[in-house]
Design a protein around this motif. Structure first.
Motif, short mmCIF file in Angstrom:
data_model
loop_
_atom_site.label_atom_id
_atom_site.label_comp_id
_atom_site.label_asym_id
_atom_site.label_seq_id
_atom_site.Cartn_x
_atom_site.Cartn_y
_atom_site.Cartn_z
N ALA A 299 -39.81 -0.46 15.73
CA ALA A 299 -40.21 -1.14 14.49
C ALA A 299 -41.33 -2.14 14.72
O ALA A 299 -42.01 -2.54 13.79
N CYS A 300 -41.56 -2.54 15.97
CA CYS A 300 -42.42 -3.69 16.27
C CYS A 300 -43.91 -3.36 16.17
O CYS A 300 -44.40 -2.48 16.86
N PRO A 301 -44.64 -4.08 15.30
CA PRO A 301 -46.07 -3.82 15.17
C PRO A 301 -46.87 -4.25 16.40
O PRO A 301 -47.90 -3.65 16.72
N ALA A 302 -46.39 -5.27 17.10
CA ALA A 302 -47.09 -5.71 18.31
C ALA A 302 -46.99 -4.63 19.38
O ALA A 302 -47.97 -4.30 20.05
N TYR A 303 -45.80 -4.03 19.51
CA TYR A 303 -45.63 -2.96 20.49
C TYR A 303 -46.46 -1.74 20.10
O TYR A 303 -47.16 -1.15 20.92
N ALA A 304 -46.43 -1.41 18.81
CA ALA A 304 -47.16 -0.24 18.33
C ALA A 304 -48.66 -0.37 18.55
O ALA A 304 -49.37 0.62 18.70
N SER A 305 -49.15 -1.63 18.56
CA SER A 305 -50.59 -1.81 18.72
C SER A 305 -50.97 -2.09 20.17
O SER A 305 -52.07 -2.52 20.45
N GLY A 306 -50.04 -1.84 21.08
CA GLY A 306 -50.38 -1.90 22.51
C GLY A 306 -50.38 -3.29 23.11
O GLY A 306 -51.01 -3.53 24.13
N LYS A 307 -49.68 -4.23 22.47
CA LYS A 307 -49.63 -5.58 23.04
C LYS A 307 -48.43 -5.68 24.00
O LYS A 307 -47.52 -4.87 23.93
N PRO A 308 -48.47 -6.69 24.89
CA PRO A 308 -47.42 -6.76 25.91
C PRO A 308 -46.10 -7.32 25.38
O PRO A 308 -45.49 -8.16 26.00
N LEU A 309 -45.70 -6.89 24.19
CA LEU A 309 -44.44 -7.37 23.62
C LEU A 309 -43.58 -6.19 23.21
O LEU A 309 -44.03 -5.30 22.51
N SER A 310 -42.35 -6.20 23.68
CA SER A 310 -41.34 -5.30 23.14
C SER A 310 -40.10 -6.14 22.91
O SER A 310 -39.58 -6.76 23.83
N PRO A 311 -39.62 -6.18 21.65
CA PRO A 311 -38.43 -6.99 21.39
C PRO A 311 -37.25 -6.51 22.25
O PRO A 311 -36.42 -7.31 22.67
N GLU A 344 -46.19 -15.50 28.41
CA GLU A 344 -46.81 -16.12 27.24
C GLU A 344 -47.48 -15.09 26.35
O GLU A 344 -47.42 -15.18 25.12
N ASP A 345 -48.13 -14.09 26.96
CA ASP A 345 -48.83 -13.09 26.15
C ASP A 345 -47.88 -12.37 25.21
O ASP A 345 -48.22 -12.10 24.06
N ALA A 346 -46.69 -12.06 25.73
CA ALA A 346 -45.70 -11.37 24.89
C ALA A 346 -45.25 -12.30 23.76
O ALA A 346 -45.17 -11.90 22.61
N LEU A 347 -45.00 -13.56 24.10
CA LEU A 347 -44.49 -14.49 23.09
C LEU A 347 -45.52 -14.72 21.98
O LEU A 347 -45.16 -14.83 20.81
N TRP A 348 -46.79 -14.77 22.34
CA TRP A 348 -47.81 -15.02 21.32
C TRP A 348 -48.18 -13.76 20.55
O TRP A 348 -48.91 -13.83 19.56
N ALA A 349 -47.70 -12.60 20.99
CA ALA A 349 -48.04 -11.36 20.28
C ALA A 349 -47.19 -11.14 19.04
O ALA A 349 -47.50 -10.30 18.21
N CYS A 350 -46.11 -11.90 18.90
CA CYS A 350 -45.16 -11.66 17.80
C CYS A 350 -45.74 -12.12 16.46
O CYS A 350 -46.25 -13.23 16.34
N THR A 351 -45.63 -11.27 15.44
CA THR A 351 -46.10 -11.65 14.10
C THR A 351 -44.95 -12.22 13.26
O THR A 351 -45.15 -12.49 12.08
N TRP A 604 -54.64 -16.67 13.48
CA TRP A 604 -55.62 -17.49 14.17
C TRP A 604 -55.81 -17.09 15.62
O TRP A 604 -56.30 -17.87 16.42
N MET A 605 -55.35 -15.90 15.97
CA MET A 605 -55.55 -15.45 17.35
C MET A 605 -56.52 -14.29 17.37
O MET A 605 -56.56 -13.47 16.45
N GLU A 606 -57.30 -14.22 18.44
CA GLU A 606 -58.23 -13.12 18.60
C GLU A 606 -57.45 -11.84 18.86
O GLU A 606 -56.45 -11.84 19.57
N GLU A 607 -57.91 -10.73 18.30
CA GLU A 607 -57.25 -9.45 18.51
C GLU A 607 -58.32 -8.42 18.83
O GLU A 607 -59.19 -8.16 18.00
N PRO A 608 -58.28 -7.83 20.04
CA PRO A 608 -59.27 -6.81 20.33
C PRO A 608 -59.15 -5.65 19.34
O PRO A 608 -58.04 -5.35 18.89
N VAL A 609 -60.28 -5.04 18.99
CA VAL A 609 -60.30 -4.02 17.92
C VAL A 609 -59.21 -2.97 18.13
O VAL A 609 -58.50 -2.59 17.20
N GLU A 610 -59.06 -2.50 19.39
CA GLU A 610 -58.13 -1.39 19.62
C GLU A 610 -56.67 -1.85 19.52
O GLU A 610 -55.77 -1.03 19.52
#
Lengths: 667, 255
Positions: A299-311, A344-351, A604-610
């Motif tokens: 369900a996680c949008p951060a995970y789906a978009s390739g960020k280092p977060l998986s709940p 930290e990267d995972a924690l800040w990836a959460c929407t 307010w965080m930068e997000e690489p296009v991909e």
């Protein structure tokens, strides 16, 4: 003669069974005692009481399995296959357990219930079928893991323990029954159809003189396996049989949007969570309730978009740490702080979109844990992304989170009849415009459409103008509880100076703070989203929609409106009221909606296009073929419109707020 | 090294301003008070210097009780002592007299200030204090390093992208250019704990000053008014050649 059977047929030295039971029960009790002890003692106050509601939850989510099959929920939250097999062995084992209880009552308590029709219908037929259901269910589950495993599941050694052991228990059970039938010519064998088939098959392959010795040794094997599983239960993920219902019982009963609780800034010695034991009892119970189903990760949008977060991984990592701590009797070797363990990267990836919590069948609370760790990073360490620091500085000094903004809070009102309420003045409704609507030029037309509808419908309303400040929503989400409370107190004073009781918002984030979170500071505002008021005005005939020409519309549910506050129907009612529109739903809609990517301070965080969540969402919206993407949140508007423009190619697709759709363009 | 940092509490937003015709003054509507951003850079540089050379940092401000908040922010950032002069002074010259008197009681080796304040933008206070206390002075400084025990070496901006390296004997006053360090966000927990540090409060009388000392001398403010829109800007259209020709004609007219 009454129908029954001989208990312990062919078994001697039954007393040994009671002896073997003692160590198994001890291992079982000790295992759970250790879990419960490591959860600590601080159960949050809002998890006490409302016993009736909590018990109803058990009925719905444990016995009704409502979140396992997800029937009646949004399509992406329905799991018919997993729901079917879990239901089969869940009810199967309940039947078998009851069957065992009947034997105990009959034999050990001397209450002879195991006879007559009850013996035939329940103890023979029903329990026999329960065993069959459980075998079918477990086979389906194993087949999924072997042949068509969803990516969210991981196969580890642990996963090859539970289901095979349970299958062994079930198969040896039917073999024992079959052997007994074959040896005794039980007149009631036909009431146990599976046992009967087993007896026919066994009679064909087992020589008659070996049936009794085989039965006796298999009986003891069956018993030892059952007791072994009982002993192992707290040490495997089968513990969820007990921890999941506990977790469901203690689930939050407040609105989803009210799950973050205020920190007591005056008395707390430290803020947020840096050490495991700073989590609440329910937070740690969560970790032992996890069944590793992985639905949160899907369900996680951060995970789906390739960020280092998986709940899922957060729960796994915290659980492993908890178990390490438990095994070492409170001593922890590994890293200094929990936020460092998670990263930290995972924690800040959460929407903070809550999709994970909506998907979890056992009510694990991922988002409050993430915010607790963010609270530590921000409040104690000042460790957070630079761009968010800029926003927080702007919030502190200018009352809004848009650094560099030069738009005035009243710019959008030019040429419109809008009353600014000064201190002491009042109106029936306060329109809380919100920074993202007032200060971002694209959203001005949303506010202008709404205001022109309100004026036409004769609604008495006013705005705060320059005296409005950010509600503090994003400060709270990024963990800056101090700043959130400062903003909340200041805004509450402003609102009270206008005797405000009813509030309209165009921003679901403002809605959530004003409605759910300010209540913790003693307010009792009646807060509605503009979709709710507009649906009302249309239904009561106070506003006649004019709108645009024939068009197909898909609606993007804002997380803070839908999942947070349960408003799903009203925006759709408003869209349906616009002449000529037809609605097409995206696959992920309503409570299964997919975030635009801007919540939780992500704006307010930068997000690489991909890695842009918004681009994924735009593709989902474009896949419907709709000409218009409807939104109901100024942040969604900014994110989705930009993404749709990036992704749409040569197609003509517009992004419109529901107020714009209803009103049509306001000059 | 004992470093004093002068920091001013300013309105959060300075775009929403009214002219107070009676008091010949500006009145800001902003509800927020924050440490003047240019002074924050001075504070940040003081922390770096302390980390490098040791010593103590005294943060100094002037204003009503509400300005104490920015002193707590200074403690949270790393100031050791905080001092507030209880006086409401808007005129930059008067402010420099008060601050100079207070600095004399503090006795710092190095005084740091920002280059200007967000609300009055006068860039006057720093140089005026230096002159009154007879301190070595540098403006728009982008780097500071110790040079022996009794002097520092600074790099200051000269404008037009040029810099100069200057040696200043101590005691000295340096106006810090923005961007000398990155501003660190103050963790709220430290801000709350900072409230345990009591600020030293001084009145004008404690500094031996009377209201007459602060009265404008040699000048007076006749009136304060917002800039008038004259709408005299003209856009020159046409091709670049035509625009240049038109521009030259205009210049000839003015001459």
């Amino acid at each position: 003669m009454t129908a029954t059977r001989e208990i312990y047929w062919n078994i001697s030295n039954v007393w040994l069974m009671y002896v073997l039971f003692v160590p198994a029960a001890a291992a079982f009790a000790y295992g759970f005692y250790r879990h419960i002890r490591t959860w600590g003692a601080t159960l949050p106050a809002d998890r006490h009481g409302r016993v009736g509601e909590r018990l109803l939850g058990l009925a719905k989510y444990v016995f009704g399995q409502a979140r396992i099959h997800g029937a009646g929920r949004a399509p992406t939250l329905r799991h018919w296959y997993a729901g079917a097999f879990h239901g089969l062995f869940f009810f199967g084992f309940i039947g078998l357990f009851l069957g065992t209880l009947v034997v105990m009552v009959h034999e050990d308590f001397g209450l002879h219930i195991m006879q007559g029709d009850f013996y035939l219908w329940f103890q023979s037929l029903a329990v026999d079928l329960c065993g069959l259901f459980a075998i079918v269910g477990l086979t389906m589950a194993l087949a999924r893991r072997l042949f068509f495993k969803p990516a969210r599941l991981e196969n580890t050694e642990r996963d090859w323990f539970n289901a095979p052991v349970l299958l062994i228990i079930l198969c040896t059970g039917f073999t024992l029954e079959g052997l007994r039938f074959a040896a005794t010519n039980d007149p009631y064998a036909s009431w146990s159809p599976v046992g009967l088939i087993a007896s026919r098959a066994l009679a064909a392959i087992v020589p008659a003189e070996q049936i009794r010795p085989l039965h006796a040794s298999l009986w003891w094997f069956h018993l030892v396996t059952v007791l072994g599983l009982l002993a192992a239960l707290p040490y495997t993920k089968l513990r969820h049989v007990f921890t999941a219902p506990l977790n469901i019982y203690f689930r939050p009963l407040t609105a989803r949007g009210a799950v973050l609780k205020p920190l007591d800034l005056e008395t707390a010695e430290s803020f947020g969570v840096s050490k495991l034991e700073q989590f609440s009892l329910k937070s740690l119970m969560d970790l032992d309730a996890c069944t590793e189903c992985g639905r949160c990760q899907d369900a996680c949008p951060a995970y789906a978009s390739g960020k280092p977060l998986s709940p899922k991984k957060i729960i796994f990592d915290l659980r492993d740490l908890l178990h390490e701590k438990r095994d070492a009797d409170g001593e922890l070797t590994a890293p200094a702080t929990v936020p460092d363990l998670i990263g930290e990267d995972a924690l800040w990836a959460c929407t903070t979109c809550m999709a994970c919590m909506e998907a979890c069948p056992v009510f694990i609370e991922h988002v409050p844990k993430i915010v607790d760790m963010r609270r530590y990073l921000v409040m104690e360490e000042g460790r957070f992304p630079d761009s968010v620091q800029q926003s927080m500085r702007s919030l502190e000094s200018r009352g809004h989170p848009f650094p560099g903004n030069t738009t005035g809070r009243l710019d959008w009102t030019k040429g419109l009849d809008v009353r600014v309420l000064r201190e002491g003045e009042s109106a029936e409704y306060l329109y809380w415009v919100g920074c993202a609507t007032a200060l971002n030029a694209r959203n001005h037309s949303t506010a202008r459409s709404l205001v022109s509808i309100l004026n036409e419908a004769g609604v008495d309303f006013g705005i705060l103008g320059e005296d409005e400040a950010c509600t503090g929503d994003s400060a709270r989400r990024v963990g800056n509880e101090f700043l959130f409370q400062q903003m909340a107190r200041q805004n509450i004073a402003t609102l009270e100076s206008r005797s405000v009781q009813k509030i309209i918002t165009t921003c679901p984030h403002c809605l959530n703070s004003l409605k759910n979170e300010y209540a913790d500071f003693g307010t009792n505002f009646e807060v509605v989203h503009h979709s709710q008021l507009l649906a009302d005005l249309v239904a009561s005939g106070r506003f006649k929609p004019q709108g645009e020409e024939a068009q197909s519309v898909t609606f993007h549910d804002p997380c803070y409106l839908g999942r947070y506050n349960g408003v799903f129907d009203e925006p759709r009612d408003v869209i349906a009221a616009v002449p000529g529109t037809s609605m097409i739903e995206m696959e992920r809609h309503r409570e299964g909606s997919f975030c635009c990517g801007s919540g939780g301070g992500r704006m307010w965080m930068e997000e690489p296009v991909e890695q842009r969540v918004s681009n994924l969402r735009a593709r989902q919206a474009l896949a419907t073929g709709a000409e218009v993407v409807g939104v109901g949140c100024p942040f969604c508007m900014m994110m989705v419109e930009e993404a749709v423009n990036t992704e749409k190619g040569s197609r003509d697709v517009r992004v419109r707020d529901i107020a714009e759709l209803l009103r049509g363009p306001v000059s | 090294m004992k470093i004093a940092v002068c920091c001013k509490a300013v309105p959060g937003s300075v775009t929403d301003v009214e002219v107070d015709a009676q008091a010949n003054n500006l009145r800001f509507r902003s509800q927020f008070q924050a440490m003047n951003e240019c002074d924050e850079y001075a504070m940040e540089e003081a922390i770096v210097l302390k980390r490098q050379y040791g010593g103590e940092i005294v943060a100094l401000t002037m204003g009503g009780i509400s300005t104490q908040e920015i002193l707590y922010a200074a403690v949270a950032k790393g100031a050791d002592k905080i001092v507030r002069v209880d006086a409401q002074v808007q005129d930059p010259r008067a402010a420099s007299i008060v601050l100079a008197a207070a600095l004399k009681t503090i006795g710092a080796d190095l005084v740091l200030t920002g280059t200007q304040s967000r609300d009055s933008l006068s860039s006057f206070v720093g140089v005026s204090i230096a002159q009154q206390l007879d301190l070595a002075f540098a403006f728009a400084v982008t780097a500071i390093a110790k040079d022996g025990d009794h002097s520092i070496k600074v790099r200051k901006e000269l404008g037009g992208g040029r810099n100069a390296e200057v040696r200043l004997p101590l005691p000295a006053l340096v106006c810090i250019q923005t961007g000398i360090q990155t501003l660190n966000y103050v963790p709220p927990a430290r801000l709350m704990r900072a409230r345990a540090t009591p600020p030293k409060s001084m009145r004008l009388a404690d500094l031996g000053l009377t209201p007459e000392d602060l009265a404008p001398k040699g000048y007076r403010i006749a009136s304060v008014a917002p800039p008038q829109r004259t709408r005299q800007a003209q856009m020159l259209g046409g091709t670049p050649q035509e625009a240049v020709k038109a521009l030259l004609e205009k210049m000839a007219e003015v001459r």
